[in-house]
Write a protein that holds these residues in place. Structure first.
Motif, PDB file in Angstrom:
ATOM      1  N   ASN A 415       0.798  -1.218   0.000  1.00  0.00           N
ATOM      2  CA  ASN A 415       0.000   0.000   0.000  1.00  0.00           C
ATOM      3  C   ASN A 415       0.837   1.278   0.000  1.00  0.00           C
ATOM      4  O   ASN A 415       0.289   2.379   0.104  1.00  0.00           O
ATOM      5  CB  ASN A 415      -0.933   0.018   1.220  1.00  0.00           C
ATOM      6  N   ALA A 416       2.149   1.142  -0.080  1.00  0.00           N
ATOM      7  CA  ALA A 416       3.008   2.326  -0.059  1.00  0.00           C
ATOM      8  C   ALA A 416       2.683   3.239  -1.244  1.00  0.00           C
ATOM      9  O   ALA A 416       2.508   2.776  -2.378  1.00  0.00           O
ATOM     10  CB  ALA A 416       4.469   1.918  -0.099  1.00  0.00           C
ATOM     11  N   GLU A 417       2.612   4.535  -0.977  1.00  0.00           N
ATOM     12  CA  GLU A 417       2.319   5.511  -2.021  1.00  0.00           C
ATOM     13  C   GLU A 417       3.497   5.654  -2.972  1.00  0.00           C
ATOM     14  O   GLU A 417       4.655   5.496  -2.565  1.00  0.00           O
ATOM     15  CB  GLU A 417       2.039   6.875  -1.381  1.00  0.00           C
ATOM     16  N   PRO A 418       3.244   5.964  -4.228  1.00  0.00           N
ATOM     17  CA  PRO A 418       4.346   6.168  -5.174  1.00  0.00           C
ATOM     18  C   PRO A 418       5.168   7.390  -4.790  1.00  0.00           C
ATOM     19  O   PRO A 418       4.629   8.407  -4.335  1.00  0.00           O
ATOM     20  CB  PRO A 418       3.638   6.364  -6.513  1.00  0.00           C
ATOM     21  N   PHE A 419       6.467   7.304  -4.966  1.00  0.00           N
ATOM     22  CA  PHE A 419       7.383   8.390  -4.631  1.00  0.00           C
ATOM     23  C   PHE A 419       7.712   9.185  -5.877  1.00  0.00           C
ATOM     24  O   PHE A 419       8.130   8.634  -6.898  1.00  0.00           O
ATOM     25  CB  PHE A 419       8.663   7.823  -4.017  1.00  0.00           C
ATOM     26  N   ASP A 420       7.511  10.478  -5.800  1.00  0.00           N
ATOM     27  CA  ASP A 420       7.832  11.368  -6.907  1.00  0.00           C
ATOM     28  C   ASP A 420       9.310  11.756  -6.803  1.00  0.00           C
ATOM     29  O   ASP A 420       9.733  12.314  -5.779  1.00  0.00           O
ATOM     30  CB  ASP A 420       6.963  12.620  -6.827  1.00  0.00           C
ATOM     31  N   PRO A 421      10.131  11.471  -7.809  1.00  0.00           N
ATOM     32  CA  PRO A 421      11.568  11.794  -7.724  1.00  0.00           C
ATOM     33  C   PRO A 421      11.850  13.273  -7.563  1.00  0.00           C
ATOM     34  O   PRO A 421      12.977  13.659  -7.220  1.00  0.00           O
ATOM     35  CB  PRO A 421      12.133  11.249  -9.040  1.00  0.00           C
ATOM     36  N   ARG A 422      10.870  14.115  -7.779  1.00  0.00           N
ATOM     37  CA  ARG A 422      11.066  15.552  -7.562  1.00  0.00           C
ATOM     38  C   ARG A 422      11.016  15.904  -6.082  1.00  0.00           C
ATOM     39  O   ARG A 422      11.344  17.031  -5.708  1.00  0.00           O
ATOM     40  CB  ARG A 422       9.989  16.343  -8.324  1.00  0.00           C
ATOM     41  N   TRP A 423      10.629  14.964  -5.250  1.00  0.00           N
ATOM     42  CA  TRP A 423      10.595  15.214  -3.802  1.00  0.00           C
ATOM     43  C   TRP A 423      12.003  15.077  -3.221  1.00  0.00           C
ATOM     44  O   TRP A 423      12.335  14.086  -2.583  1.00  0.00           O
ATOM     45  CB  TRP A 423       9.644  14.232  -3.122  1.00  0.00           C
ATOM     46  N   VAL A 424      12.817  16.048  -3.438  1.00  0.00           N
ATOM     47  CA  VAL A 424      14.203  15.963  -2.965  1.00  0.00           C
ATOM     48  C   VAL A 424      14.383  16.599  -1.595  1.00  0.00           C
ATOM     49  O   VAL A 424      15.359  16.322  -0.894  1.00  0.00           O
ATOM     50  CB  VAL A 424      15.169  16.628  -3.975  1.00  0.00           C
ATOM     51  N   ASN A 425      13.442  17.447  -1.190  1.00  0.00           N
ATOM     52  CA  ASN A 425      13.540  18.124   0.098  1.00  0.00           C
ATOM     53  C   ASN A 425      12.568  17.479   1.079  1.00  0.00           C
ATOM     54  O   ASN A 425      11.355  17.645   0.964  1.00  0.00           O
ATOM     55  CB  ASN A 425      13.217  19.611  -0.054  1.00  0.00           C
ATOM     56  N   VAL A 460       5.454  12.933  15.712  1.00  0.00           N
ATOM     57  CA  VAL A 460       6.731  12.393  15.230  1.00  0.00           C
ATOM     58  C   VAL A 460       6.367  11.085  14.534  1.00  0.00           C
ATOM     59  O   VAL A 460       5.855  10.160  15.172  1.00  0.00           O
ATOM     60  CB  VAL A 460       7.719  12.142  16.377  1.00  0.00           C
ATOM     61  N   PHE A 461       6.626  11.004  13.230  1.00  0.00           N
ATOM     62  CA  PHE A 461       6.046   9.879  12.498  1.00  0.00           C
ATOM     63  C   PHE A 461       6.869   9.479  11.283  1.00  0.00           C
ATOM     64  O   PHE A 461       7.741  10.221  10.822  1.00  0.00           O
ATOM     65  CB  PHE A 461       4.617  10.218  12.064  1.00  0.00           C
ATOM     66  N   PHE A 462       6.561   8.295  10.788  1.00  0.00           N
ATOM     67  CA  PHE A 462       7.140   7.760   9.555  1.00  0.00           C
ATOM     68  C   PHE A 462       6.065   7.676   8.475  1.00  0.00           C
ATOM     69  O   PHE A 462       4.873   7.525   8.749  1.00  0.00           O
ATOM     70  CB  PHE A 462       7.691   6.347   9.789  1.00  0.00           C
ATOM     71  N   ARG A 463       6.545   7.742   7.231  1.00  0.00           N
ATOM     72  CA  ARG A 463       5.675   7.517   6.068  1.00  0.00           C
ATOM     73  C   ARG A 463       6.538   6.839   5.005  1.00  0.00           C
ATOM     74  O   ARG A 463       7.662   7.283   4.745  1.00  0.00           O
ATOM     75  CB  ARG A 463       5.124   8.846   5.564  1.00  0.00           C
ATOM     76  N   ILE A 464       6.031   5.784   4.408  1.00  0.00           N
ATOM     77  CA  ILE A 464       6.837   4.981   3.489  1.00  0.00           C
ATOM     78  C   ILE A 464       6.282   5.109   2.071  1.00  0.00           C
ATOM     79  O   ILE A 464       5.073   5.002   1.841  1.00  0.00           O
ATOM     80  CB  ILE A 464       6.852   3.500   3.927  1.00  0.00           C
ATOM     81  N   PHE A 465       7.189   5.342   1.122  1.00  0.00           N
ATOM     82  CA  PHE A 465       6.832   5.503  -0.281  1.00  0.00           C
ATOM     83  C   PHE A 465       7.536   4.429  -1.110  1.00  0.00           C
ATOM     84  O   PHE A 465       8.567   3.878  -0.704  1.00  0.00           O
ATOM     85  CB  PHE A 465       7.247   6.885  -0.787  1.00  0.00           C
ATOM     86  N   LYS A 466       7.003   4.163  -2.292  1.00  0.00           N
ATOM     87  CA  LYS A 466       7.602   3.202  -3.218  1.00  0.00           C
ATOM     88  C   LYS A 466       8.199   3.944  -4.402  1.00  0.00           C
ATOM     89  O   LYS A 466       7.497   4.567  -5.191  1.00  0.00           O
ATOM     90  CB  LYS A 466       6.548   2.202  -3.720  1.00  0.00           C
ATOM     91  N   ALA A 467       9.534   3.927  -4.492  1.00  0.00           N
ATOM     92  CA  ALA A 467      10.231   4.499  -5.638  1.00  0.00           C
ATOM     93  C   ALA A 467      10.407   3.416  -6.696  1.00  0.00           C
ATOM     94  O   ALA A 467       9.939   2.289  -6.544  1.00  0.00           O
ATOM     95  CB  ALA A 467      11.576   5.075  -5.198  1.00  0.00           C
ATOM     96  N   SER A 468      11.104   3.736  -7.777  1.00  0.00           N
ATOM     97  CA  SER A 468      11.211   2.791  -8.901  1.00  0.00           C
ATOM     98  C   SER A 468      11.936   1.513  -8.521  1.00  0.00           C
ATOM     99  O   SER A 468      11.589   0.425  -8.992  1.00  0.00           O
ATOM    100  CB  SER A 468      11.935   3.473 -10.070  1.00  0.00           C
ATOM    101  N   ASN A 469      12.941   1.610  -7.641  1.00  0.00           N
ATOM    102  CA  ASN A 469      13.723   0.411  -7.314  1.00  0.00           C
ATOM    103  C   ASN A 469      13.940   0.212  -5.822  1.00  0.00           C
ATOM    104  O   ASN A 469      14.764  -0.610  -5.418  1.00  0.00           O
ATOM    105  CB  ASN A 469      15.088   0.464  -8.010  1.00  0.00           C
ATOM    106  N   LYS A 470      13.242   0.983  -4.996  1.00  0.00           N
ATOM    107  CA  LYS A 470      13.413   0.855  -3.551  1.00  0.00           C
ATOM    108  C   LYS A 470      12.251   1.548  -2.847  1.00  0.00           C
ATOM    109  O   LYS A 470      11.425   2.221  -3.479  1.00  0.00           O
ATOM    110  CB  LYS A 470      14.725   1.490  -3.104  1.00  0.00           C
ATOM    111  N   HIS A 471      12.196   1.366  -1.535  1.00  0.00           N
ATOM    112  CA  HIS A 471      11.247   2.104  -0.714  1.00  0.00           C
ATOM    113  C   HIS A 471      11.954   3.284  -0.063  1.00  0.00           C
ATOM    114  O   HIS A 471      13.124   3.194   0.317  1.00  0.00           O
ATOM    115  CB  HIS A 471      10.627   1.196   0.351  1.00  0.00           C
ATOM    116  N   VAL A 472      11.242   4.386   0.044  1.00  0.00           N
ATOM    117  CA  VAL A 472      11.768   5.603   0.644  1.00  0.00           C
ATOM    118  C   VAL A 472      11.027   5.848   1.956  1.00  0.00           C
ATOM    119  O   VAL A 472       9.789   5.883   1.977  1.00  0.00           O
ATOM    120  CB  VAL A 472      11.601   6.809  -0.298  1.00  0.00           C
ATOM    121  N   VAL A 473      11.782   6.016   3.033  1.00  0.00           N
ATOM    122  CA  VAL A 473      11.199   6.240   4.351  1.00  0.00           C
ATOM    123  C   VAL A 473      11.397   7.704   4.735  1.00  0.00           C
ATOM    124  O   VAL A 473      12.520   8.214   4.755  1.00  0.00           O
ATOM    125  CB  VAL A 473      11.846   5.330   5.411  1.00  0.00           C
ATOM    126  N   LEU A 474      10.297   8.376   5.011  1.00  0.00           N
ATOM    127  CA  LEU A 474      10.319   9.758   5.475  1.00  0.00           C
ATOM    128  C   LEU A 474      10.054   9.775   6.975  1.00  0.00           C
ATOM    129  O   LEU A 474       9.130   9.117   7.459  1.00  0.00           O
ATOM    130  CB  LEU A 474       9.248  10.577   4.751  1.00  0.00           C
TER     131      LEU A 474
END
Length: 570
Positions: A415-425, A460-474
């Motif tokens: 269910n991880a949301e897609p990660f936009d590569p423009r989210w660099v900050n 204080v929280f985590f949110r997990i995204f799905k990038a093209s080849n990995k998961h990104v944890v915010l």
């Protein structure tokens, strides 16, 4: 630091307290001469911390271990709660948590520091004892030189008196450099050629600089032809720090240690952004050159010790436990008006043990073990299921002064949301995807310093995204809902977490202390300190919740929350 630079130093640590907003971060370049000596009859204790160091009153920014005693030196205004009248405050401890405040160690008294004794560090000379290296300000234009001070009585266990010898003082001059951006000498180290070396921060146009100085006798210093390292478009480097880290295990290393199993860390506090950045790399001592690894950016987008209110840090080697300890100043988010009213401003972050991650790409940080001695009553939660929209109160602790360790797990990442590569900050992403915005895997975490009906809370929280080849944890610490007082600085701090999700869990530790929430994600890989000033969620009206606002169910595998005793400050 400037208007000048006035960072603190813990025995090798600089830190400070600032009060002006600059690029959405606190800065301290504003000077308020009419407020520098305004004192109060009684200090407001409502938001004073219980276990983070701060002097009894007035303005600070923010060690050395010698003969069984830890020393903390910090820049301190003895007359008021804004920057000015700066002296080197001095406190001592045997455990890094409980402190005895002594008389100031340094104050302007010589022609070479008439207009300020600013940040620096301390070096222990074998067979001789400690030497303070610090920046002296020689005129009203903030021209800076590097100076030294020594104990008047090295047998005094608390080193209460210091002298500034006239012989060869100052030890370093700008000599053609920008004299108003020439400051903060580091702890010195000795190389195989027998020469001592130290760094001084500065800039040339927009290029940040770590100038290198060398000496055989610790008194006569010569600047090397080239800086040990510099970086384009990073602006003025303040409070540089340079130290070795072991490639094997958590053991700390003396600052002069070198070898095949050693990497080096170069940290700079960037005046423009008000954050601390570091790189891991290789030190070629015989070429007087440091080369960062290519595993992270060497600039504003690079690694940071902390993604929140955390600046002007420095580390020191603690030989009593073979560890390297990192300190920093946690800058204010309160207004200058309220600083003056409450009679104090600024705190120190909890001292952190620091070591190189096993992947060799970044540092790990964790509160010093001595902090655990303040833990009292513990409350536990196990295998607590959290569906979308669930908020569960953690009952039975003093939620305004607590230490919380929790591990969250999830059964799937589908269910991880897609990660936009423009989210660099990450900070911008946290603002966009706050704790109230429903997601897939997350947001989930803690609501700290929360009022009963959630009018105020610091999530204080985590949110997990799905990038093209990995998961990104915010990881986020979002202060936007922390207080009903809209005059405060309330940013949404955030950082990405470089973590393996194969076990489908994430851990978080939060140190909650009235006006500060200091967070350590994934065992200390990503850390965020927030200064907050709630109006409802204070003292026994503060509460703690675990929550999940994602469609994926989350399990609180294990939560332990301790009520914390207050540290002794005498």
């Amino acid at each position: 630091m400037g208007p000048p630079m006035f960072l603190t130093i813990f025995l090798a640590l600089c830190s400070l307290c600032i009060i002006l907003r600059n690029n959405c971060v606190e800065a301290f370049h504003d000077i308020h001469p009419q407020l520098q000596s305004v004192s109060v009859h009684s200090v407001d204790t409502l938001y004073r911390t219980g276990f983070h160091f701060q002097p009894p009153r007035n303005w600070i920014n923010g060690p050395m271990y010698y003969n069984g005693v830890y020393h903390l030196f910090y820049q301190f205004n003895p007359k008021g709660a804004v920057w000015g009248n700066i002296v080197w405050g001095h406190a001592v401890s045997i455990d890094l948590i409980n402190w005895k405040v002594l008389e100031p160690a340094l104050y302007p008294s010589k022609p070479f520091d008439k207009y300020g004794c600013w940040s620096g560090s301390t070096t222990i000379l074998p067979g001789k004892g400690p030497v303070i290296l610090y920046t002296g300000v020689i005129d009203k234009k903030s021209n800076e030189v590097q100076c030294y001070a020594i104990p008047k009585n090295a047998s005094d266990p608390f080193l209460t008196k210091w002298s500034k010898p006239n012989t060869l003082n100052p030890i370093a001059f700008p000599d053609g450099l920008n004299g108003s951006t020439f400051r903060d000498p580091t702890t010195a180290w000795r190389c195989k050629d027998g020469h001592w070396r130290m760094l001084v921060g500065g800039k040339r146009e927009k290029r940040g600089m770590a100038y290198l100085y060398k000496s055989r006798d610790f008194l006569n210093w010569v600047r090397a032809k080239h800086p040990i390292h510099s970086a384009t478009n990073t602006g003025n480097w303040e409070c540089p720090d340079f130290y070795p880290v072991s490639l094997r295990g958590k053991i700390g290393l003396d600052t002069s240690m070198m070898g095949n199993n050693v990497k080096h860390v170069l940290k700079s506090s960037l005046d423009v952004t008000r954050y601390d950045y570091y790189t891991v790399g290789t030190y070629l001592w015989n070429k007087d050159k440091y080369i960062p690894d290519n595993t992270s950016e060497d600039g504003w987008g690079g690694l940071r010790y902390d993604y929140g209110n955390f600046y002007a840090s420095k580390s020191f080697f603690d030989p009593s436990k073979n560890r390297r300890i990192l300190w920093a100043w946690a800058n204010e988010s309160d207004t200058i008006k309220d600083d003056v009213k409450k009679g104090w401003a600024g705190i120190q972050a909890i001292p952190r043990t620091v070591w190189l991650d096993s992947n060799g790409r970044q540092l790990i940080q964790w509160p010093v073990e001595e902090l655990n001695n303040l833990r009292q009553k513990v409350v536990k939660l196990k295998t607590q299921k959290l569906k979308k929209g669930d908020y569960t109160k953690v009952k039975g602790i003093t939620a305004a002064q607590a230490d919380v360790e929790v591990t969250f797990s999830f059964s799937s990442l589908s269910n991880a949301e897609p990660f936009d590569p423009r989210w660099v900050n990450p900070q911008d992403l946290c603002s966009q995807k706050g704790s109230n915005i429903q997601g897939g895997v997350g947001p989930f975490g803690l609501l700290t310093l929360a009022s009963e009906k959630l009018e105020e809370f610091t999530p204080v929280f985590f949110r997990i995204f799905k990038a093209s080849n990995k998961h990104v944890v915010l990881m986020c610490s979002d202060a936007r809902s922390s207080s009903l007082n809209n005059e405060l600085y309330k940013p949404s701090f955030a950082g990405f977490v470089d973590v393996n999700l194969a076990n489908k869990n994430l851990s978080l530790r939060s140190l909650i202390d009235h006006s500060v929430v200091e967070n350590f994600g994934a065992g200390g890989k990503t850390n965020i300190l927030s200064r907050v000033y709630p109006t409802l969620a204070i003292k026994n009206q503060a509460h703690l919740f675990v929550f999940n606002n994602g469609t994926e169910h989350i399990t609180v595998d294990n939560l332990e929350a301790w009520s914390m005793k207050s540290a002794h400050l005498v």
